[in-house]
Structures are given as structure tokens and as C-alpha cells.
Design an enzyme around this catalytic site. Structure first.
Site, PDB file in Angstrom:
ATOM      1  N   TRP A   1     -35.167 -12.676  -3.773  1.00  0.00           N
ATOM      2  CA  TRP A   1     -35.576 -11.458  -4.469  1.00  0.00           C
ATOM      3  C   TRP A   1     -37.071 -11.207  -4.282  1.00  0.00           C
ATOM      4  O   TRP A   1     -37.484 -10.100  -3.945  1.00  0.00           O
ATOM      5  CB  TRP A   1     -35.228 -11.546  -5.959  1.00  0.00           C
ATOM      6  CG  TRP A   1     -35.526 -10.278  -6.694  1.00  0.00           C
ATOM      7  CD1 TRP A   1     -34.690  -9.204  -6.844  1.00  0.00           C
ATOM      8  CD2 TRP A   1     -36.755  -9.927  -7.346  1.00  0.00           C
ATOM      9  NE1 TRP A   1     -35.327  -8.211  -7.563  1.00  0.00           N
ATOM     10  CE2 TRP A   1     -36.591  -8.627  -7.880  1.00  0.00           C
ATOM     11  CE3 TRP A   1     -37.965 -10.577  -7.529  1.00  0.00           C
ATOM     12  CZ2 TRP A   1     -37.597  -7.982  -8.586  1.00  0.00           C
ATOM     13  CZ3 TRP A   1     -38.969  -9.934  -8.234  1.00  0.00           C
ATOM     14  CH2 TRP A   1     -38.773  -8.643  -8.749  1.00  0.00           C
TER      15      TRP A   1
ATOM     16  N   GLY B   1     -29.288  -8.654  -4.039  1.00  0.00           N
ATOM     17  CA  GLY B   1     -29.224  -9.573  -5.157  1.00  0.00           C
ATOM     18  C   GLY B   1     -29.865  -9.033  -6.422  1.00  0.00           C
ATOM     19  O   GLY B   1     -29.747  -9.634  -7.486  1.00  0.00           O
ATOM     20  N   ASP B   2     -30.533  -7.897  -6.343  1.00  0.00           N
ATOM     21  CA  ASP B   2     -31.207  -7.313  -7.497  1.00  0.00           C
ATOM     22  C   ASP B   2     -30.179  -6.667  -8.415  1.00  0.00           C
ATOM     23  O   ASP B   2     -29.436  -5.780  -8.005  1.00  0.00           O
ATOM     24  CB  ASP B   2     -32.228  -6.274  -7.008  1.00  0.00           C
ATOM     25  CG  ASP B   2     -33.031  -5.697  -8.154  1.00  0.00           C
ATOM     26  OD1 ASP B   2     -32.515  -4.768  -8.817  1.00  0.00           O
ATOM     27  OD2 ASP B   2     -34.156  -6.158  -8.377  1.00  0.00           O
ATOM     28  N   LEU B   3     -30.142  -7.112  -9.661  1.00  0.00           N
ATOM     29  CA  LEU B   3     -29.153  -6.615 -10.610  1.00  0.00           C
ATOM     30  C   LEU B   3     -29.273  -5.113 -10.840  1.00  0.00           C
ATOM     31  O   LEU B   3     -28.277  -4.399 -10.930  1.00  0.00           O
ATOM     32  CB  LEU B   3     -29.269  -7.370 -11.941  1.00  0.00           C
ATOM     33  CG  LEU B   3     -28.205  -7.047 -12.986  1.00  0.00           C
ATOM     34  CD1 LEU B   3     -26.813  -7.348 -12.456  1.00  0.00           C
ATOM     35  CD2 LEU B   3     -28.471  -7.830 -14.254  1.00  0.00           C
ATOM     36  N   GLY B   4     -30.500  -4.604 -10.895  1.00  0.00           N
ATOM     37  CA  GLY B   4     -30.702  -3.167 -11.080  1.00  0.00           C
ATOM     38  C   GLY B   4     -30.132  -2.365  -9.916  1.00  0.00           C
ATOM     39  O   GLY B   4     -29.502  -1.321 -10.119  1.00  0.00           O
TER      40      GLY B   4
END
Length: 173
Positions: free
Chosen positions: A140, A159-162
């Protein structure tokens, strides 16, 4: 990449998306062009990324200021970081882990395992591999570095949740 070149490439990329992605085009029209600009302070960006991990912007800014003050008001070199004791770094607000991470980055720089002068000529995968060998720099952080420091427009931090939540909402899956 020069800022003028970056802006031209960004506009070109946005126009391509607007023509080819009906779901994303309204979001781009609403948000406008991003305001960040690539820069060459790669070392400072990575140290600041480590400092800011899992902290509020305000807390990170406070710790960063104390960190710089520890070095007489100038951003320290890798060698200067390694000359400070872990206790010195803990005294400015670093966790034990962040002390290790910042020192590991500094050691990688000194050992020539991370060479900032060659990053611009490397592909994204090479940069990711080089940076993620440093403790405290994961995929990230490396993706954010590629995007915001280097201005790489071909990076999607999956991989960034947002990002993941935004894609799910936007494309309804």
C-alpha cells in the site's frame, strides 16, 4: 516527470476514461482533476509515509515537526537518522516499530539497496520490489509512493479498502 508533462498526461488519461467508462465518468466530472503533483523528494516522502502510518494528519504533523526539530530544524539524512538512538526517536513520538522502520529505510539507503536516483528509470514492479524490502513499507505504501510522489498514472492500489469499496459501489458488485 515535469509538472507540465504530468498535467498533460493526467488530462489525457482522464479523457480516455471519460470516453470509455460510463460509470466512472460522472465521478471524474464531479471530482475534477487531482491536485497532487509528482516531486523528486523520494526519501522525504517515504520517511513521512512511515511517520504518518496509522495516525491522524494532525498527530503525524506534530511528530514530523518534533522529528525535524531533533535534527536542528532540517530534514535528516539517512546517516543522521542512524546516528540517533532509538530512545531519541521514541522521544519525538515514534513507536518502537516506527523507529525500526525509519532506521531500516536509512540503512537500505546507505547500503545502496534503495537508490532514489534510479527509480525514475525503473518499472513499477521493480520499484515495488525494492521498496517492500524495507521494513514498514508494504505494498500500500509503495503504491501511494508511486502515485503521489512519482506521478505514476498506471497504478491501481487494489489492496486499498477505500478503492475496493468505491469500485464495489460504483460498479454495483
Amino acid at each position: 516527470m515535469k509538472n507540465d508533462d504530468f498535467t498533460a498526461e493526467l488530462k489525457k488519461a482522464v479523457q480516455h476514461i471519460e470516453r470509455n467508462d460510463g460509470a466512472l465518468a460522472p465521478t471524474i466530472a464531479w471530482a475534477g482533476l487531482p491536485t497532487f503533483r509528482p516531486h523528486q523528494d523520494y526519501y522525504g516522502a517515504l520517511v513521512n509515509s512511515i511517520i504518518g502510518q496509522q495516525l491522524s494528519v494532525k498527530a503525524a504533523a506534530s511528530i514530523k515537526q518534533k522529528f525535524v526539530d531533533l535534527f536542528g530544524g532540517e530534514f535528516p539524512s539517512a546517516r543522521q537518522i542512524l546516528q540517533k538512538s532509538p530512545d531519541d526517536l521514541r522521544a519525538v513520538g515514534f513507536s518502537y516499530a516506527k523507529v525500526k522502520y525509519v532506521q531500516d529505510l536509512a540503512q537500505h539507503v546507505i547500503d545502496g539497496k534503495v537508490v532514489f536516483d534510479k527509480l525514475d528509470s525503473q518499472c513499477n514492479d521493480e520499484i515495488l520490489a525494492e521498496l517492500t524490502n524495507v521494513k514498514g513499507i508494504g505494498e500500500w505504501t509503495a503504491h501511494m509512493f508511486l502515485i503521489f510522489s512519482m506521478g505514476r498514472l498506471d497504478v491501481l492500489p487494489v489492496g486499498d479498502l477505500g478503492i475496493r469499496n468505491g469500485v464495489r459501489q460504483l460498479y454495483r458488485f
